[in-house]
Design a protein around this motif. Structure first.
Motif, PDB file in Angstrom:
ATOM      1  N   THR A 184      34.581  12.213 -32.078  1.00 28.90           N
ATOM      2  CA  THR A 184      33.652  13.343 -32.077  1.00 28.90           C
ATOM      3  C   THR A 184      32.718  13.275 -33.287  1.00 28.90           C
ATOM      4  N   GLN A 186      34.876  21.956 -31.625  1.00 26.73           N
ATOM      5  CA  GLN A 186      34.369  21.018 -32.644  1.00 26.73           C
ATOM      6  C   GLN A 186      33.009  20.444 -32.229  1.00 26.73           C
ATOM      7  N   ARG A 218      42.186  19.150 -25.419  1.00 25.76           N
ATOM      8  CA  ARG A 218      42.615  19.945 -26.572  1.00 25.76           C
ATOM      9  C   ARG A 218      41.681  21.139 -26.740  1.00 25.76           C
ATOM     10  N   ASP A 270      31.711  12.728 -24.967  1.00 25.21           N
ATOM     11  CA  ASP A 270      32.960  12.752 -25.730  1.00 25.21           C
ATOM     12  C   ASP A 270      34.118  12.719 -24.728  1.00 25.21           C
ATOM     13  N   ASP A 302      36.131  15.931 -23.697  1.00 23.50           N
ATOM     14  CA  ASP A 302      37.521  16.130 -24.140  1.00 23.50           C
ATOM     15  C   ASP A 302      37.897  17.578 -23.861  1.00 23.50           C
TER      16      ASP A 302
END
Ligand SMILES: Nc1nc2c(ncn2[C@@H]2O[C@H](COP(=O)(O)OP(=O)(O)O)[C@@H](O)[C@H]2O)c(=O)[nH]1
Ligand SMILES: [Mg+2]
Length: 332
Positions: free
Chosen positions: A144, A176, A170, A219, A167
């Protein structure tokens, strides 16, 4: 490789204008080169430090010296096989009395190292709009962060960037990337945690086409329940991307943590076999003595190294320059 961003948009502002430097070796004033060398200090200590000590107490090039050199290279995470290949040519030169003294040996070593590292990353097809990069790698390697650094470079080259939050595994991952997107002023396409990453990618590519984005950075998760799951997921993402935009993803970047040394080589092999990797980014080369791993990746796996990560800040991503790297780790 060094031309990636210039080619991206001829006439666009060069990356230097953002303070992000293109080529540490190209006479840019000592400050930058000093910083580059400084970040690679741990690897240099292990390689150049021990090499100098060995050479300074050797008068001639003999088997004992070459054996000790072999050990130094392996200890710096260059890997047994790559070290063997590195030294075989040098042993031959030594046998033919082509290396008169330790200085000649060092020069030969540097030349061979540069030769092994000189594997430029293929240029993505810049005529595609958007150009889609899939960024893969296991959890925590720096995917990331690297995406943010790359986005920054693309933007500095005058390209508009859209980030795809693939992603979804999570909870913190989407958050993020959202923070980075805000900081960078880049577009973001995301869905809640647990969503199907392929659905995110489909949305992202559709949005990127509609908005006329130049570059999409996808990502991905680095940890699913099993390795097979992870690879299947990446394959599915690739298939979905191609459905949304023929030819996408155009370039798959594998991110590896330099700090994990030879483990990174095994990881790279797994990813390369499963999904195909166009280039690698080796992160966290600041503060690790295991920087020799870049030689293994380039030589053993024949994966071009596009960039190296030398810190956590946005401008701590450098296009990989074999000569600058070899000089930074071999010259004390
Ligand atoms: N020192 C250093 N830290 C890095 C570098 N690249 C990433 N990191 C750090 O590594 C950690 C994990 O990064 P992240 O991008 O979240 O990894 P991901 O799980 O692969 O997405 C973060 O704390 C980053 O700041 C680098 O080149 N050098
Ligand atoms: Mg991440």
């Amino acid at each position: 490789m060094l031309d990636w961003f210039r080619k991206a948009k001829p006439g666009g502002p060069p990356p230097e204008s953002s303070g992000v430097s293109e080529n540490p070796a190209a006479g840019e004033g000592g400050g930058f080169l000093a910083r580059f060398r400084d970040r690679l200090a741990a690897t240099r200590d292990r390689l150049a430090g021990r090499l100098e000590a060995l050479l300074s107490r050797s008068r001639s090039i003999d088997d004992a010296l070459l054996d000790e050199l072999e050990e130094i290279l392996i200890t710096a995470d260059i890997g047994v096989r790559t070290t063997g290949d590195l030294l075989s040519k040098i042993r031959l030169q030594a046998a033919k009395k082509e290396l008169a003294d330790p200085a000649a040996l060092k020069a030969a070593l540097k030349a061979r190292l540069i030769e092994m590292l000189d594997r430029p990353a293929p240029d993505p097809p810049w005529e595609a709009k958007p150009v889609v990069f899939l960024v893969a790698g296991i959890n925590g390697v720096g995917k990331t962060t690297t995406i943010a650094k790359l986005a920054r470079r693309f933007q500095a080259g005058g390209l508009s960037v859209l980030l795809a939050a693939g992603d979804t595994f999570r909870a913190a991952a989407v958050e993020q990337l959202t923070v980075w997107a805000e900081r960078l002023g880049a577009d973001l396409v995301a869905q809640p945690t647990g969503a199907d990453p392929s659905a995110v990618v489909f949305d992202a590519l559709t949005a990127a086409r509609a908005r006329g984005a130049d570059v999409v950075l996808i990502d991905t998760a680095g940890r699913l329940h099993t390795k097979v799951n992870l690879m299947d997921e990446l394959k599915k993402i690739k298939r979905t991307a191609a459905k949304a935009l023929p030819g996408a993803p155009h370039h798959t970047i594998l991110v590896l943590d330099g700090n994990t040394g030879q483990n990174a080589v095994r990881q790279a092999q797994t990813f390369h076999e499963a999904v195909g990797v166009d280039s690698a980014v080796i992160t966290k080369l600041d503060g690790t003595a295991k920087g020799g791993v870049v030689v293994s990746i380039a030589h053993e796996l024949k994966i071009p190294i596009a960039f190296i990560g030398l810190g956590e800040a946005l401008d701590d991503l450098q296009p990989f320059d074999p000569r600058a790297f070899a000089e930074a780790v071999l010259n004390p």
